[in-house]
Design a protein around this motif. Structure first.
Motif, PDB file in Angstrom:
ATOM      1  N   GLU A 167       0.836  -1.194   0.000  1.00  0.00           N
ATOM      2  CA  GLU A 167       0.000   0.000   0.000  1.00  0.00           C
ATOM      3  C   GLU A 167       0.871   1.243   0.000  1.00  0.00           C
ATOM      4  O   GLU A 167       1.850   1.327   0.738  1.00  0.00           O
ATOM      5  CB  GLU A 167      -0.926  -0.016   1.217  1.00  0.00           C
ATOM      6  N   ASN A 168       0.515   2.206  -0.817  1.00  0.00           N
ATOM      7  CA  ASN A 168       1.271   3.456  -0.861  1.00  0.00           C
ATOM      8  C   ASN A 168       0.593   4.484   0.038  1.00  0.00           C
ATOM      9  O   ASN A 168      -0.568   4.324   0.435  1.00  0.00           O
ATOM     10  CB  ASN A 168       1.335   3.981  -2.301  1.00  0.00           C
ATOM     11  N   SER A 169       1.338   5.548   0.344  1.00  0.00           N
ATOM     12  CA  SER A 169       0.819   6.549   1.272  1.00  0.00           C
ATOM     13  C   SER A 169      -0.356   7.336   0.685  1.00  0.00           C
ATOM     14  O   SER A 169      -1.182   7.869   1.416  1.00  0.00           O
ATOM     15  CB  SER A 169       1.948   7.506   1.677  1.00  0.00           C
ATOM     16  N   ASP A 170      -0.431   7.385  -0.662  1.00  0.00           N
ATOM     17  CA  ASP A 170      -1.504   8.169  -1.284  1.00  0.00           C
ATOM     18  C   ASP A 170      -2.816   7.391  -1.445  1.00  0.00           C
ATOM     19  O   ASP A 170      -3.747   7.854  -2.103  1.00  0.00           O
ATOM     20  CB  ASP A 170      -1.058   8.722  -2.643  1.00  0.00           C
ATOM     21  N   GLY A 171      -2.859   6.203  -0.848  1.00  0.00           N
ATOM     22  CA  GLY A 171      -4.092   5.422  -0.937  1.00  0.00           C
ATOM     23  C   GLY A 171      -4.089   4.399  -2.055  1.00  0.00           C
ATOM     24  O   GLY A 171      -4.919   3.499  -2.077  1.00  0.00           O
ATOM     25  N   SER A 172      -3.162   4.544  -2.990  1.00  0.00           N
ATOM     26  CA  SER A 172      -3.045   3.528  -4.046  1.00  0.00           C
ATOM     27  C   SER A 172      -2.183   2.385  -3.520  1.00  0.00           C
ATOM     28  O   SER A 172      -1.739   2.410  -2.372  1.00  0.00           O
ATOM     29  CB  SER A 172      -2.425   4.139  -5.296  1.00  0.00           C
ATOM     30  N   ALA A 173      -1.951   1.420  -4.339  1.00  0.00           N
ATOM     31  CA  ALA A 173      -1.109   0.302  -3.938  1.00  0.00           C
ATOM     32  C   ALA A 173      -0.284  -0.146  -5.133  1.00  0.00           C
ATOM     33  O   ALA A 173      -0.602   0.192  -6.282  1.00  0.00           O
ATOM     34  CB  ALA A 173      -1.967  -0.839  -3.431  1.00  0.00           C
ATOM     35  N   THR A 174       0.785  -0.881  -4.860  1.00  0.00           N
ATOM     36  CA  THR A 174       1.601  -1.420  -5.944  1.00  0.00           C
ATOM     37  C   THR A 174       1.560  -2.936  -5.868  1.00  0.00           C
ATOM     38  O   THR A 174       1.933  -3.536  -4.865  1.00  0.00           O
ATOM     39  CB  THR A 174       3.057  -0.928  -5.837  1.00  0.00           C
ATOM     40  N   LEU A 175       1.060  -3.506  -6.951  1.00  0.00           N
ATOM     41  CA  LEU A 175       0.991  -4.962  -7.046  1.00  0.00           C
ATOM     42  C   LEU A 175       2.168  -5.416  -7.900  1.00  0.00           C
ATOM     43  O   LEU A 175       2.306  -4.996  -9.041  1.00  0.00           O
ATOM     44  CB  LEU A 175      -0.332  -5.368  -7.704  1.00  0.00           C
ATOM     45  N   ASN A 205       5.349  -4.108 -12.200  1.00  0.00           N
ATOM     46  CA  ASN A 205       4.674  -3.470 -11.071  1.00  0.00           C
ATOM     47  C   ASN A 205       3.403  -2.811 -11.586  1.00  0.00           C
ATOM     48  O   ASN A 205       3.460  -2.047 -12.543  1.00  0.00           O
ATOM     49  CB  ASN A 205       5.573  -2.406 -10.432  1.00  0.00           C
ATOM     50  N   ILE A 206       2.301  -3.139 -10.958  1.00  0.00           N
ATOM     51  CA  ILE A 206       1.025  -2.571 -11.383  1.00  0.00           C
ATOM     52  C   ILE A 206       0.541  -1.610 -10.306  1.00  0.00           C
ATOM     53  O   ILE A 206       0.473  -1.961  -9.127  1.00  0.00           O
ATOM     54  CB  ILE A 206      -0.021  -3.692 -11.611  1.00  0.00           C
ATOM     55  N   ARG A 207       0.243  -0.406 -10.724  1.00  0.00           N
ATOM     56  CA  ARG A 207      -0.292   0.578  -9.793  1.00  0.00           C
ATOM     57  C   ARG A 207      -1.795   0.336  -9.666  1.00  0.00           C
ATOM     58  O   ARG A 207      -2.527   0.362 -10.652  1.00  0.00           O
ATOM     59  CB  ARG A 207      -0.013   1.983 -10.341  1.00  0.00           C
ATOM     60  N   GLY A 243      -6.023  -1.377 -12.213  1.00  0.00           N
ATOM     61  CA  GLY A 243      -4.565  -1.354 -12.192  1.00  0.00           C
ATOM     62  C   GLY A 243      -4.022  -0.877 -13.529  1.00  0.00           C
ATOM     63  O   GLY A 243      -4.597  -1.155 -14.575  1.00  0.00           O
ATOM     64  N   THR A 244      -2.938  -0.131 -13.471  1.00  0.00           N
ATOM     65  CA  THR A 244      -2.294   0.294 -14.714  1.00  0.00           C
ATOM     66  C   THR A 244      -0.801  -0.006 -14.638  1.00  0.00           C
ATOM     67  O   THR A 244      -0.190   0.067 -13.577  1.00  0.00           O
ATOM     68  CB  THR A 244      -2.454   1.816 -14.963  1.00  0.00           C
ATOM     69  N   THR A 245      -0.266  -0.343 -15.787  1.00  0.00           N
ATOM     70  CA  THR A 245       1.171  -0.571 -15.864  1.00  0.00           C
ATOM     71  C   THR A 245       1.635  -0.314 -17.276  1.00  0.00           C
ATOM     72  O   THR A 245       0.825  -0.116 -18.190  1.00  0.00           O
ATOM     73  CB  THR A 245       1.540  -1.998 -15.420  1.00  0.00           C
ATOM     74  N   GLN A 246       2.932  -0.295 -17.440  1.00  0.00           N
ATOM     75  CA  GLN A 246       3.515  -0.072 -18.755  1.00  0.00           C
ATOM     76  C   GLN A 246       4.536  -1.155 -18.993  1.00  0.00           C
ATOM     77  O   GLN A 246       5.352  -1.437 -18.116  1.00  0.00           O
ATOM     78  CB  GLN A 246       4.179   1.306 -18.773  1.00  0.00           C
TER      79      GLN A 246
END
Lengths: 192, 219
Positions: free
Chosen positions: A115-123, A137-139, A159-162
């Motif tokens: 979990e990130n501090s801005d409420g999102s997470a990184t999978l 890494n998927i945001r 989720g978004t990733t590149q």
């Protein structure tokens, strides 16, 4: 004696495996099409080309109390690529790109959720595409969760990733602005 | 001068013994518009060679264009050309079938075994069939998503069939393998014509080249 042993095992299990005990398993609602895997890539650097994969399946586990134990598994039918143009799709399925006859499945298998501090997470996890497995890494952001009107319980994420095509051994030259593909995964799970 | 005279003399002699029944020895041999029992007419010959040229050209163009890369000048133009010419070929083939059906077939060369004749006719039939299925499969690739085929900006061929599962992929595979089969069969057809010309020394190839029967020809 027997009762004592049993409760000891239960207690040990509760301590050692807290997440497994509470984790909720969700099946991605591909049947009702409340999930999509979309991609976009720049065309010559002048515009975005959008497409999607029509067939995939998967599941995830998520526990509100211990989000870091979340895990996701998705399997994509690569031949189901759809960019709204049959001739292009045929080309994308061929050897220049996905080579779907040799690599009919793409897979994503997560191995960490932070979990990130801005409420999102990184999978984080591994994406296997075109026979090549590469870490991604998927945001992720959670869209919502709760009861549905038909007696079930649902939870949804986006989720978004590149990814770089070259990382997956896809080297067809589409131009300098078209080396990367953005993926957007919108998934809604039905709790099992 | 002497030689020429001699030749005329010989020709006259041959003409006298000629057993070609449909023309009197006096009228010079001409190429008609329509077929006769002696040979193909101008239209049938023209259609045959135009189709042959287009088929070989389309095969070469098709193989070449599928190998083009995104930044090649011809990446977009070559497939448009392939589809346009393919559509025109379809129209020419319709004309050819109609013409064939409304014209007599020239007599087969004598001295060919019935089995060989049957084989030749089967190859002809297969060439026609393959060509039509081949063109249809190409049409099904390009129209799989409902897009029409633009033919040199002259007219567009609308999509009719769009709901076959994986239509563009199946049609694509069929198109490729039938193209290979057609070229293989056409090579066989051409080799057979050359065999008739150089080994049997009969009029099989000459008939399709529009060379009228010569008095010196073996009947």
């Amino acid at each position: 004696m027997k009762m004592k042993l049993l409760s000891a095992i239960t207690l040990a299990a509760a301590i050692v495996l807290p997440s497994q005990a509470n984790a909720e398993r969700y099946t991605i609602d591909t049947k009702g099409a409340h999930a999509s895997i979309q991609f976009r890539i720049q065309h010559l650097g002048y515009s975005w080309l959008n497409g999607r994969f029509n067939k995939f399946s998967g599941s995830f586990e998520y526990d509100d109390k211990q989000p870091s134990n979340a895990s996701v598994h998705v399997e994509i039918d690569t031949a189901s690529i759809d960019s709204n143009h049959a001739e292009r799709d045929k080309h994308l399925r061929g050897e220049d790109f996905l080579n779907v006859s040799q690599y009919p499945k793409a897979r994503f298998e997560s191995n960490a959720f932070k979990e990130n501090s801005d409420g999102s997470a990184t999978l984080s996890g591994n994406l296997t595409l075109h026979g090549v497995t590469h870490p991604v890494n998927i945001r992720v952001s959670q869209i919502g969760h709760g009861s549905d009107p038909w007696g079930g319980y649902r939870r949804g994420f986006e989720g978004t990733t590149q990814i770089s095509l070259q990382d997956y051994g896809i080297n067809y030259n589409l131009g300098p602005k078209s080396k990367e593909v953005e993926l957007t995964l919108s998934i809604e799970g039905i709790r099992q | 001068m002497d030689k020429q005279k001699q030749a005329i003399c010989m020709n006259t002699q041959h003409n006298l013994s000629s057993r070609i029944p449909t023309r009197s020895p006096d009228t010079p041999p001409t190429l008609g518009i329509r077929n006769s029992t002696e040979g193909y007419g101008l239209i049938a010959i023209a259609l045959h060679w135009i189709v042959a040229l287009i088929v070989v050209g389309l095969f070469g163009l098709g193989v070449w264009m599928t190998g083009l890369t995104y930044y090649d000048d011809w990446y977009r133009r070559a497939p448009d050309l392939h589809k346009g010419i393919g559509t025109l070929l379809f129209l020419i083939m319709i004309l050819r079938v109609v013409w064939r059906a409304t014209n007599v077939a020239p007599d087969d060369e004598s001295g060919i075994s019935p089995l060989q004749l049957q084989a030749a006719h089967l190859v002809h039939l297969l060439l026609y069939l393959l060509l039509f299925v081949l063109m249809s499969s190409g049409y099904l690739i390009s129209t799989a998503d409902g897009r029409s085929i633009d033919v040199f900006g002259l007219f567009s061929l609308p999509a009719i069939v769009t709901d076959i599962p994986n239509q563009e992929d199946i049609a694509g595979a069929v198109h490729w393998y039938l193209a290979l089969s057609l070229i293989g069969l056409a090579v066989l057809h051409a080799l057979a014509a050359l065999k008739h010309h150089f080994i049997n020394r009969d009029r099989t190839l000459k008939k399709m080249l529009g060379i009228p029967p010569q008095p010196t020809d073996q009947p």
